[in-house]
Scaffold this motif. Structure first.
Motif, mmCIF file in Angstrom:
data_model
loop_
_atom_site.group_PDB
_atom_site.id
_atom_site.type_symbol
_atom_site.label_atom_id
_atom_site.label_comp_id
_atom_site.label_asym_id
_atom_site.label_seq_id
_atom_site.Cartn_x
_atom_site.Cartn_y
_atom_site.Cartn_z
ATOM 1 N N LYS A 68 -2.346 10.674 -20.130
ATOM 2 C CA LYS A 68 -1.511 9.475 -20.251
ATOM 3 C C LYS A 68 -0.750 9.195 -18.957
ATOM 4 C CE LYS A 68 2.299 7.621 -23.004
ATOM 5 N NZ LYS A 68 3.246 7.934 -24.088
ATOM 6 N N THR A 69 -0.217 10.217 -18.351
ATOM 7 C CA THR A 69 0.532 10.066 -17.101
ATOM 8 C C THR A 69 -0.372 9.536 -15.995
ATOM 9 O OG1 THR A 69 2.014 11.857 -17.752
ATOM 10 C CG2 THR A 69 1.953 11.286 -15.409
ATOM 11 N N MET A 70 -1.541 10.131 -15.853
ATOM 12 C CA MET A 70 -2.493 9.647 -14.845
ATOM 13 C C MET A 70 -2.890 8.206 -15.128
ATOM 14 S SD MET A 70 -5.072 12.859 -14.163
ATOM 15 C CE MET A 70 -6.363 11.786 -13.586
ATOM 16 N N LEU A 71 -3.163 7.903 -16.375
ATOM 17 C CA LEU A 71 -3.596 6.564 -16.756
ATOM 18 C C LEU A 71 -2.549 5.515 -16.369
ATOM 19 C CD1 LEU A 71 -5.619 4.705 -18.234
ATOM 20 C CD2 LEU A 71 -4.456 5.306 -20.356
ATOM 21 N N ILE A 72 -1.326 5.755 -16.679
ATOM 22 C CA ILE A 72 -0.259 4.782 -16.407
ATOM 23 C C ILE A 72 -0.006 4.630 -14.906
ATOM 24 C CG2 ILE A 72 2.217 4.338 -16.658
ATOM 25 C CD1 ILE A 72 1.947 5.636 -19.501
ATOM 26 N N MET A 94 0.819 -1.208 0.000
ATOM 27 C CA MET A 94 0.000 0.000 0.000
ATOM 28 C C MET A 94 0.859 1.267 0.000
ATOM 29 S SD MET A 94 -2.981 -0.980 -0.414
ATOM 30 C CE MET A 94 -4.147 -2.291 -0.124
ATOM 31 N N LEU A 95 1.962 1.238 0.715
ATOM 32 C CA LEU A 95 2.879 2.387 0.670
ATOM 33 C C LEU A 95 3.401 2.616 -0.748
ATOM 34 C CD1 LEU A 95 4.919 1.946 3.963
ATOM 35 C CD2 LEU A 95 3.535 3.937 3.338
ATOM 36 N N ILE A 96 3.776 1.543 -1.411
ATOM 37 C CA ILE A 96 4.256 1.651 -2.795
ATOM 38 C C ILE A 96 3.160 2.216 -3.689
ATOM 39 C CG2 ILE A 96 4.954 0.297 -4.815
ATOM 40 C CD1 ILE A 96 6.460 -1.555 -2.769
ATOM 41 N N ALA A 97 1.938 1.718 -3.527
ATOM 42 C CA ALA A 97 0.825 2.188 -4.349
ATOM 43 C C ALA A 97 0.557 3.679 -4.127
ATOM 44 C CB ALA A 97 -0.432 1.374 -4.051
ATOM 45 N N ILE A 98 0.598 4.113 -2.882
ATOM 46 C CA ILE A 98 0.355 5.532 -2.590
ATOM 47 C C ILE A 98 1.483 6.394 -3.147
ATOM 48 C CG2 ILE A 98 -0.016 7.268 -0.787
ATOM 49 C CD1 ILE A 98 -2.312 5.177 -1.140
ATOM 50 N N VAL A 99 2.706 5.905 -3.080
ATOM 51 C CA VAL A 99 3.827 6.641 -3.682
ATOM 52 C C VAL A 99 3.608 6.767 -5.189
ATOM 53 C CG1 VAL A 99 6.296 6.487 -4.233
ATOM 54 C CG2 VAL A 99 5.515 6.121 -1.890
ATOM 55 N N LEU A 100 3.163 5.698 -5.837
ATOM 56 C CA LEU A 100 2.896 5.751 -7.279
ATOM 57 C C LEU A 100 1.774 6.731 -7.610
ATOM 58 C CD1 LEU A 100 3.178 1.963 -8.198
ATOM 59 C CD2 LEU A 100 4.839 3.782 -8.664
ATOM 60 N N ILE A 101 0.735 6.751 -6.803
ATOM 61 C CA ILE A 101 -0.360 7.710 -7.011
ATOM 62 C C ILE A 101 0.161 9.137 -6.845
ATOM 63 C CG2 ILE A 101 -2.523 8.593 -6.026
ATOM 64 C CD1 ILE A 101 -3.193 5.620 -5.361
ATOM 65 N N THR A 102 0.966 9.353 -5.834
ATOM 66 C CA THR A 102 1.520 10.684 -5.577
ATOM 67 C C THR A 102 2.417 11.138 -6.718
ATOM 68 O OG1 THR A 102 1.426 10.219 -3.210
ATOM 69 C CG2 THR A 102 2.818 12.064 -3.911
ATOM 70 N N ILE A 103 3.293 10.258 -7.172
ATOM 71 C CA ILE A 103 4.186 10.591 -8.289
ATOM 72 C C ILE A 103 3.374 10.853 -9.551
ATOM 73 C CG2 ILE A 103 5.967 9.693 -9.838
ATOM 74 C CD1 ILE A 103 7.118 8.202 -7.373
ATOM 75 N N GLY A 104 2.409 9.974 -9.833
ATOM 76 C CA GLY A 104 1.582 10.143 -11.027
ATOM 77 C C GLY A 104 0.798 11.439 -10.994
ATOM 78 N N SER A 105 0.261 11.770 -9.844
ATOM 79 C CA SER A 105 -0.497 13.009 -9.708
ATOM 80 C C SER A 105 0.409 14.228 -9.911
ATOM 81 C CB SER A 105 -1.142 13.057 -8.320
ATOM 82 O OG SER A 105 -1.823 14.263 -8.123
ATOM 83 N N ALA A 106 1.580 14.198 -9.291
ATOM 84 C CA ALA A 106 2.514 15.323 -9.417
ATOM 85 C C ALA A 106 3.026 15.472 -10.849
ATOM 86 C CB ALA A 106 3.684 15.142 -8.461
ATOM 87 N N LYS A 107 3.346 14.353 -11.489
ATOM 88 C CA LYS A 107 3.826 14.402 -12.869
ATOM 89 C C LYS A 107 2.738 14.915 -13.811
ATOM 90 C CE LYS A 107 7.527 11.013 -13.155
ATOM 91 N NZ LYS A 107 8.403 11.761 -14.026
ATOM 92 N N ALA A 108 1.511 14.428 -13.623
ATOM 93 C CA ALA A 108 0.399 14.864 -14.475
ATOM 94 C C ALA A 108 0.141 16.361 -14.309
ATOM 95 C CB ALA A 108 -0.856 14.068 -14.148
ATOM 96 N N LYS A 109 0.237 16.826 -13.088
ATOM 97 C CA LYS A 109 0.009 18.248 -12.805
ATOM 98 C C LYS A 109 1.012 19.128 -13.547
ATOM 99 C CE LYS A 109 -0.272 21.425 -8.901
ATOM 100 N NZ LYS A 109 -0.206 21.541 -7.443
ATOM 101 N N ARG A 110 2.236 18.643 -13.699
ATOM 102 C CA ARG A 110 3.308 19.450 -14.289
ATOM 103 C C ARG A 110 3.419 19.331 -15.812
ATOM 104 N NH1 ARG A 110 4.045 18.503 -9.262
ATOM 105 N NH2 ARG A 110 5.263 19.813 -7.871
ATOM 106 N N LYS A 111 2.712 18.377 -16.395
ATOM 107 C CA LYS A 111 2.757 18.230 -17.856
ATOM 108 C C LYS A 111 2.067 19.422 -18.512
ATOM 109 C CE LYS A 111 4.659 14.113 -18.043
ATOM 110 N NZ LYS A 111 5.920 13.828 -18.647
ATOM 111 N N LYS A 112 2.536 19.773 -19.690
ATOM 112 C CA LYS A 112 1.983 20.930 -20.408
ATOM 113 C C LYS A 112 0.802 20.545 -21.297
ATOM 114 C CE LYS A 112 5.139 23.782 -18.919
ATOM 115 N NZ LYS A 112 4.870 24.258 -17.600
ATOM 116 N N GLU A 113 0.923 19.422 -21.984
ATOM 117 C CA GLU A 113 -0.099 18.988 -22.952
ATOM 118 C C GLU A 113 -1.168 18.139 -22.281
ATOM 119 O OE1 GLU A 113 -0.083 20.016 -26.138
ATOM 120 O OE2 GLU A 113 1.735 21.161 -25.659
ATOM 121 N N SER A 114 -2.414 18.314 -22.711
ATOM 122 C CA SER A 114 -3.531 17.569 -22.140
ATOM 123 C C SER A 114 -3.369 16.068 -22.301
ATOM 124 C CB SER A 114 -4.852 18.010 -22.785
ATOM 125 O OG SER A 114 -5.202 19.297 -22.361
#
Length: 154
Positions: free
Chosen positions: A121-125, A96-116
């Motif tokens: 895609k980042t959120m999906l993966i 669960m810790l790993i999963a939450i870290v992945l959600i956090t990273i995915g959310s942060a990466k998606a937030k910083r992407k420029k293109e929709s």
């Protein structure tokens, strides 16, 4: 406190699963159909991560109070309960810790992407990988490692 947190944690799992499923669904549709990433999509991304973090805090509080976890680390577990205590002592919490870290990273990466499409895609993966780990680490009623009812009422 344990008796209060356990049913809350059990019920909150459904919010985590539903929010992840909804985010993944929207991400897949947005990516495949070329949607513009809107403020509503960003709110869903944010709330999915927030719900997961709340569940993590509840889980960590339970972990510190759990008799099963304490028995695992003290070594006072008979062979019949060994797999269950191992599951809750190590497997469940680390997965669960790993999963939450992945959600956090995915959310942060998606937030910083420029293109929709890159945001979707980042959120999906990242959210899909996290969801897979979460589904594997939940103590389902049919799990051979440790089984619990779908909804705890005590």
């Amino acid at each position: 406190m344990y008796d209060i947190l356990l049913p809350i944690h059990s019920l909150f799992r459904w919010l985590v699963l539903l929010s992840l499923l909804y985010s993944i669904y929207l991400s897949a549709r947005g990516y495949c159909q070329g949607w513009q990433f809107s403020v509503d999509h960003d709110r869903i991304r944010h709330w999915t991560a927030t719900i997961a973090h709340i569940q993590l805090v509840l889980g960590i509080l339970l972990y510190t109070k759990s008799i099963t976890v304490k028995a695992y680390f003290s070594g006072l577990v008979d062979s019949a309960a060994r797999m269950e205590s191992l599951f809750f002592g190590i497997i469940h919490i680390s997965s669960m810790l790993i999963a939450i870290v992945l959600i956090t990273i995915g959310s942060a990466k998606a937030k910083r992407k420029k293109e929709s499409n890159e945001k979707f895609k980042t959120m999906l993966i990242w959210f899909s990988i996290a969801l897979l780990i979460i589904i594997l680490a939940i103590p389902w009623p049919f799990s051979p490692l440790a089984n619990r009812p779908l909804i705890r009422n005590y």
